[in-house]
Scaffold this active site. Structure first.
Site, PDB file in Angstrom:
ATOM      1  N   ASP A  32       1.030  -1.178   0.237  1.00 31.65           N
ATOM      2  CA  ASP A  32       0.326   0.685  -0.036  1.00 31.65           C
ATOM      3  C   ASP A  32       0.890   0.890  -0.198  1.00 31.65           C
ATOM      4  OD1 ASP A  32       0.833   0.375   2.745  1.00 31.65           O
ATOM      5  OD2 ASP A  32      -0.584  -1.312   3.186  1.00 31.65           O
ATOM      6  N   ASP A  34       1.221   4.935   1.194  1.00 30.01           N
ATOM      7  CA  ASP A  34       0.799   6.301   2.402  1.00 30.01           C
ATOM      8  C   ASP A  34       1.507   7.701   2.096  1.00 30.01           C
ATOM      9  OD1 ASP A  34      -0.760   4.626   3.707  1.00 30.01           O
ATOM     10  OD2 ASP A  34       0.882   3.984   5.134  1.00 30.01           O
ATOM     11  N   ASP A 111       7.273   4.865  14.136  1.00 32.98           N
ATOM     12  CA  ASP A 111       8.316   3.582  14.388  1.00 32.98           C
ATOM     13  C   ASP A 111       9.077   3.513  14.384  1.00 32.98           C
ATOM     14  OD1 ASP A 111       6.959   2.395  12.551  1.00 32.98           O
ATOM     15  OD2 ASP A 111       6.257   0.914  13.262  1.00 32.98           O
TER      16      ASP A 111
HETATM   17  P1  ATP Z   1       3.656  -3.381   6.118  1.00 29.29           P
HETATM   18  O1  ATP Z   1       2.112  -1.748   5.413  1.00 29.29           O
HETATM   19  O2  ATP Z   1       3.886  -3.871   5.116  1.00 29.29           O
HETATM   20  O3  ATP Z   1       3.099  -3.791   6.597  1.00 29.29           O
HETATM   21  P2  ATP Z   1       4.445  -0.241   7.176  1.00 29.29           P
HETATM   22  O4  ATP Z   1       5.550   0.478   8.154  1.00 29.29           O
HETATM   23  O5  ATP Z   1       3.889   0.143   5.431  1.00 29.29           O
HETATM   24  O6  ATP Z   1       4.045  -1.773   6.728  1.00 29.29           O
HETATM   25  P3  ATP Z   1       1.494   0.144   8.164  1.00 29.29           P
HETATM   26  O7  ATP Z   1       0.750  -0.496   9.153  1.00 29.29           O
HETATM   27  O8  ATP Z   1       0.719  -0.106   6.782  1.00 29.29           O
HETATM   28  O9  ATP Z   1       2.854  -0.495   8.175  1.00 29.29           O
HETATM   29  O10 ATP Z   1       1.927   1.944   8.586  1.00 29.29           O
HETATM   30  C1  ATP Z   1       2.642   2.539   7.876  1.00 29.29           C
HETATM   31  C2  ATP Z   1       3.498   3.584   8.376  1.00 29.29           C
HETATM   32  O11 ATP Z   1       3.090   4.515   9.761  1.00 29.29           O
HETATM   33  C3  ATP Z   1       4.916   3.445   9.245  1.00 29.29           C
HETATM   34  O12 ATP Z   1       5.620   2.672   8.067  1.00 29.29           O
HETATM   35  C4  ATP Z   1       4.986   3.878  10.443  1.00 29.29           C
HETATM   36  O13 ATP Z   1       6.027   4.695   9.851  1.00 29.29           O
HETATM   37  C5  ATP Z   1       3.855   4.741  10.692  1.00 29.29           C
HETATM   38  N1  ATP Z   1       3.492   3.801  11.800  1.00 29.29           N
HETATM   39  C6  ATP Z   1       2.681   2.656  11.477  1.00 29.29           C
HETATM   40  N2  ATP Z   1       2.229   1.637  12.979  1.00 29.29           N
HETATM   41  C7  ATP Z   1       2.998   2.384  13.728  1.00 29.29           C
HETATM   42  C8  ATP Z   1       3.249   2.758  15.337  1.00 29.29           C
HETATM   43  N3  ATP Z   1       2.961   1.872  15.859  1.00 29.29           N
HETATM   44  N4  ATP Z   1       4.181   3.581  16.258  1.00 29.29           N
HETATM   45  C9  ATP Z   1       4.291   4.391  14.963  1.00 29.29           C
HETATM   46  N5  ATP Z   1       4.729   4.323  13.830  1.00 29.29           N
HETATM   47  C10 ATP Z   1       3.567   3.793  13.475  1.00 29.29           C
HETATM   48 MG    MG Z   2       1.945  -0.152   4.868  1.00 31.92          MG
END
Ligand code: ATP
Ligand code: MG
Length: 434
Positions: A32, A34, A111
């Site tokens: 996805d 963002d 994070d």
């Molecule tokens: P994936 O989509 O591959 O699972 P992702 O890193 O994109 O991994 P998402 O849950 O889509 O995970 O979150 C998007 C972004 O939001 C992350 O890359 C991070 O920057 C931020 N984020 C997500 N969860 C947290 C958290 N628990 N604490 C702080 N920042 C977060």
């Molecule tokens: Mg993501």
């Protein structure tokens, strides 16, 4: 790219951010996208006809392109850090509650450093405020700020560390790894619904084996699957662990081949050690086999619900997969027919195949049921003088997707009292498919 250019043309800053930048840097395919911007959600909404605002505490915009949703969030400051004298950010768009911040604020509240990189279209650069670019090159997950504090703020970050490291083939930075075994019990305070979602991501995204090994390595297993962790620890031969890993390898292979995977089958697998242990305990107390199976299934499900919110549309088929296992011993033709026609037969049979990796004692059952499936339904039916069973030769819906819609015909899952239904479904005297 269209979102980024439109924002820029309207005079706003807009960056691709988070997992997508990280995944692209290591040559992966983001699942996805963002976007972070200095435009407020309302400004984003005004800019994109195909957008809607979501969220109450943190409002953000979803820009919709067919099935693809681009999440567009305004730069946010970490409101959890509790600093009383929050500074005003020149140039930052300070709005009510001081929730919005600068791009630097937005970076440090994320994070992991690898998750805090911003890709800009105006110069095709990656903006890095936390050393994330180097950490991606060094292939490590490193928390931004003080690791212990960041895990205490949100314990699910421990699972994210393990999951993302497993998915990317990264290591976890030593300082970020050190507190995990110690702080693992904090996960019991996390919202069960969120843990369920996180477990699905851990085990149904194609890296289940790496996830499981990471959870074991960092002592997280007892916090999210307590009874399974206990059962694995007391299973000295390691047979149950081998079976679990074999099942997870199969799950990963299915994901790699774009085949469907089901939460019901996954949880049947993850909780099987716990179920076996409960079953042995009950039988040792003299409870008869059939009653012990039902009670073990109920008990394990109930205990697991304390940590992870497993919806009933998954826990019921999960229990069926377990309870059907004992019916593979039958050779009585009528019962064979019924079992073959059972909506959960295929999932239960696949599960039996897995059990073969733990114990060769199932080899004969496997051979029998493999042969039974290859006979045409007419051949089997002719022998019995009954109508051909449903779904016999299809191999469809294997591992069952656990939808309530797959319940037995004529049965209203919501209406019937729980005990009666369960008894009917699992009782060998009145098989469910009847
Ligand atoms: P994936 O989509 O591959 O699972 P992702 O890193 O994109 O991994 P998402 O849950 O889509 O995970 O979150 C998007 C972004 O939001 C992350 O890359 C991070 O920057 C931020 N984020 C997500 N969860 C947290 C958290 N628990 N604490 C702080 N920042 C977060
Ligand atoms: Mg993501």
């Amino acid at each position: 790219m269209r979102v980024l250019y439109r924002l820029r043309d309207a005079g706003f800053a807009g960056y691709l951010v988070g997992g997508a930048v990280r995944d692209l840097l290591v040559g992966g395919h983001p699942k996805d996208f963002d976007v972070a911007t200095d435009a407020t959600p309302e400004q984003v909404k005004a800019l994109f006809r195909n957008s809607r605002l979501i969220g109450r505490r943190f409002r953000l915009a979803h820009v919709v392109f067919g099935r693809e949703i681009i999440e567009v969030a305004t730069f946010r400051a970490n409101v959890d850090d509790g600093s009383g004298d929050r500074e005003t950010h020149e140039g930052g768009r300070l709005v009510r509650d001081n929730v919005y911040g600068t791009i630097e604020d937005d970076a440090v509240r994320r994070d992991f450093t690898a998750n805090a990189l911003y890709y800009a279209v105006e110069d095709f650069s990656v903006r890095d405020y936390v050393g994330g670019f180097e950490d991606v090159q060094a292939r490590k997950m490193k928390l931004i700020g003080d690791p212990e504090q960041r895990y205490r703020e949100d314990p699910v970050r421990m699972l994210r560390a393990v999951r993302l490291a497993g998915k990317l083939g990264f290591g976890i930075d030593a300082a970020s790894a050190e507190p995990i075994p110690r702080l693992a019990p904090l996960l019991s305070e996390a919202a069960p619904a969120r843990l369920f979602e996180e477990l699905l991501k851990l085990f149904l995204s194609g890296n289940a084996v790496a996830s499981f090994e990471g959870l074991e390595r960092y002592g997280l297993l007892p916090s999210i699957l307590p009874e399974t962790a206990a059962a694995l620890a007391s299973n000295r031969s390691g047979a149950l662990r081998n079976m679990l890993l074999e099942g997870l390898r199969g799950t990963d292979a299915r994901v790699a081949n774009d085949e469907p995977v089901s939460p019901a089958f996954l949880f049947a697998l993850l909780l099987w050690p716990a179920y076996c242990r409960a079953l042995i305990g009950l039988q040792a107390q003299g409870v008869n086999a059939e009653e012990a199976q039902r009670r073990a299934a109920d008990r394990v499900t109930l205990h697991q619900l304390g940590t992870v919110a497993l919806p009933r549309r998954f826990s019921l088929p999960m229990q069926e997969i377990w309870l059907l296992q004992s019916r593979f011993a039958t050779r009585q033709r009528k019962r064979v027919m019924r079992l073959l026609a059972h909506p959960r037969f295929r999932a239960a049979y696949d599960f039996l195949l897995l059990r073969l990796t733990a114990s060769s004692e199932h080899a004969e059952d496997v051979a029998f049921w493999r042969a039974a499936q290859t006979q045409s339904s007419e051949e089997l039916s002719a022998a019995l003088g009954v109508a051909p069973p449903r779904g016999l030769d299809t191999g469809e819906g294997d591992a069952g997707d656990g939808e309530v819609g797959e319940e037995q015909p004529g049965e209203d899952p919501a209406a019937a009292p729980k005990r009666r239904r369960r008894r009917r479904r699992s009782g060998s005297a009145a098989p469910a498919a009847e």
